[in-house]
Design a protein around this motif. Sequence first.
Motif, mmCIF file in Angstrom:
data_model
loop_
_atom_site.group_PDB
_atom_site.id
_atom_site.type_symbol
_atom_site.label_atom_id
_atom_site.label_comp_id
_atom_site.label_asym_id
_atom_site.label_seq_id
_atom_site.Cartn_x
_atom_site.Cartn_y
_atom_site.Cartn_z
ATOM 1 N N ALA A 54 0.823 -1.214 0.000
ATOM 2 C CA ALA A 54 0.000 0.000 0.000
ATOM 3 C C ALA A 54 0.860 1.267 0.000
ATOM 4 O O ALA A 54 0.334 2.368 -0.102
ATOM 5 N N GLY A 55 2.192 1.098 0.153
ATOM 6 C CA GLY A 55 3.064 2.263 0.068
ATOM 7 C C GLY A 55 3.820 2.630 1.330
ATOM 8 O O GLY A 55 4.359 3.726 1.432
ATOM 9 N N LEU A 56 3.910 1.717 2.308
ATOM 10 C CA LEU A 56 4.693 1.976 3.518
ATOM 11 C C LEU A 56 6.057 1.309 3.401
ATOM 12 O O LEU A 56 6.155 0.160 2.973
ATOM 13 N N THR A 57 7.089 2.043 3.795
ATOM 14 C CA THR A 57 8.410 1.454 3.935
ATOM 15 C C THR A 57 8.930 1.761 5.334
ATOM 16 O O THR A 57 8.936 2.919 5.752
ATOM 17 N N VAL A 58 9.323 0.725 6.043
ATOM 18 C CA VAL A 58 9.981 0.872 7.340
ATOM 19 C C VAL A 58 11.478 0.881 7.060
ATOM 20 O O VAL A 58 11.980 0.014 6.350
ATOM 21 N N LEU A 59 12.182 1.868 7.616
ATOM 22 C CA LEU A 59 13.630 1.963 7.459
ATOM 23 C C LEU A 59 14.277 1.909 8.839
ATOM 24 O O LEU A 59 14.015 2.769 9.682
ATOM 25 N N GLY A 60 15.110 0.904 9.070
ATOM 26 C CA GLY A 60 15.808 0.753 10.338
ATOM 27 C C GLY A 60 17.226 1.273 10.234
ATOM 28 O O GLY A 60 17.961 0.920 9.314
ATOM 29 N N PHE A 61 17.593 2.131 11.185
ATOM 30 C CA PHE A 61 18.941 2.682 11.259
ATOM 31 C C PHE A 61 19.589 2.236 12.565
ATOM 32 O O PHE A 61 19.328 2.816 13.617
ATOM 33 N N PRO A 62 20.411 1.196 12.532
ATOM 34 C CA PRO A 62 21.081 0.720 13.740
ATOM 35 C C PRO A 62 21.947 1.821 14.355
ATOM 36 O O PRO A 62 22.582 2.594 13.638
ATOM 37 N N CYS A 63 21.944 1.850 15.668
ATOM 38 C CA CYS A 63 22.702 2.867 16.393
ATOM 39 C C CYS A 63 23.288 2.241 17.657
ATOM 40 O O CYS A 63 22.598 1.504 18.364
ATOM 41 N N ASN A 64 24.533 2.558 17.930
ATOM 42 C CA ASN A 64 25.220 1.999 19.099
ATOM 43 C C ASN A 64 25.492 3.072 20.163
ATOM 44 O O ASN A 64 26.368 2.919 20.985
ATOM 45 N N GLN A 65 24.740 4.158 20.150
ATOM 46 C CA GLN A 65 25.008 5.271 21.062
ATOM 47 C C GLN A 65 24.374 5.108 22.447
ATOM 48 O O GLN A 65 24.614 5.924 23.321
ATOM 49 N N PHE A 66 23.548 4.099 22.627
ATOM 50 C CA PHE A 66 22.835 3.957 23.889
ATOM 51 C C PHE A 66 23.260 2.656 24.571
ATOM 52 O O PHE A 66 22.804 1.574 24.219
#
Length: 167
Positions: A54-66
């Motif tokens: 339907a037009g949704l994209t989930v984008l995951g951005f890994p982060c190691n700051q926490f």
Amino acid sequence: MNVYDFKVQTVRGEEKSLSDYRGQVLLIVNTATKCGLAPQFKELQRLHETYKDAGLTVLGFPCNQFQNQEPVKNSDMEETCQINFGVTFPLLGKIDVNGPNADPLYKYLKKEASGLFGSGIKWNFTKFLVDAEGRVVKRYSPTTKPLKFEAHIKKLLEQAKSKTLVH
């Protein structure tokens, strides 16, 4: 300026333009596989599977700051997400979301939608909802589960579809 003006790195170190997602609703999330909130991967995946056509994209951005909760290399992190959480939505290269080395995309997201305690990202799984025009429309806290705002996603998808039908 909008989200589509940014370029990011893939897990393989290649440049990826967010303009490739033009016309899609985006859910942008800073992730960490060792975080206590990591079960949210399953809800993010469910949204991805339910609404990708339907037009949704989930984008995951890994982060190691926490608290060092994403200590592994990009390739290992991607594999962990696939095996442990069934993730098939795009995971991009590991980034900083705060501080002097914060990714330009996250500087923009924070400026467009500051949080309850200011613009900084407080923890993993802070979520930004972006409409099909590339505008940041809402920021959700790390503890807000993705399925809690499914109705908002559906509304943005319906708006995008009606604009497409008009044009």
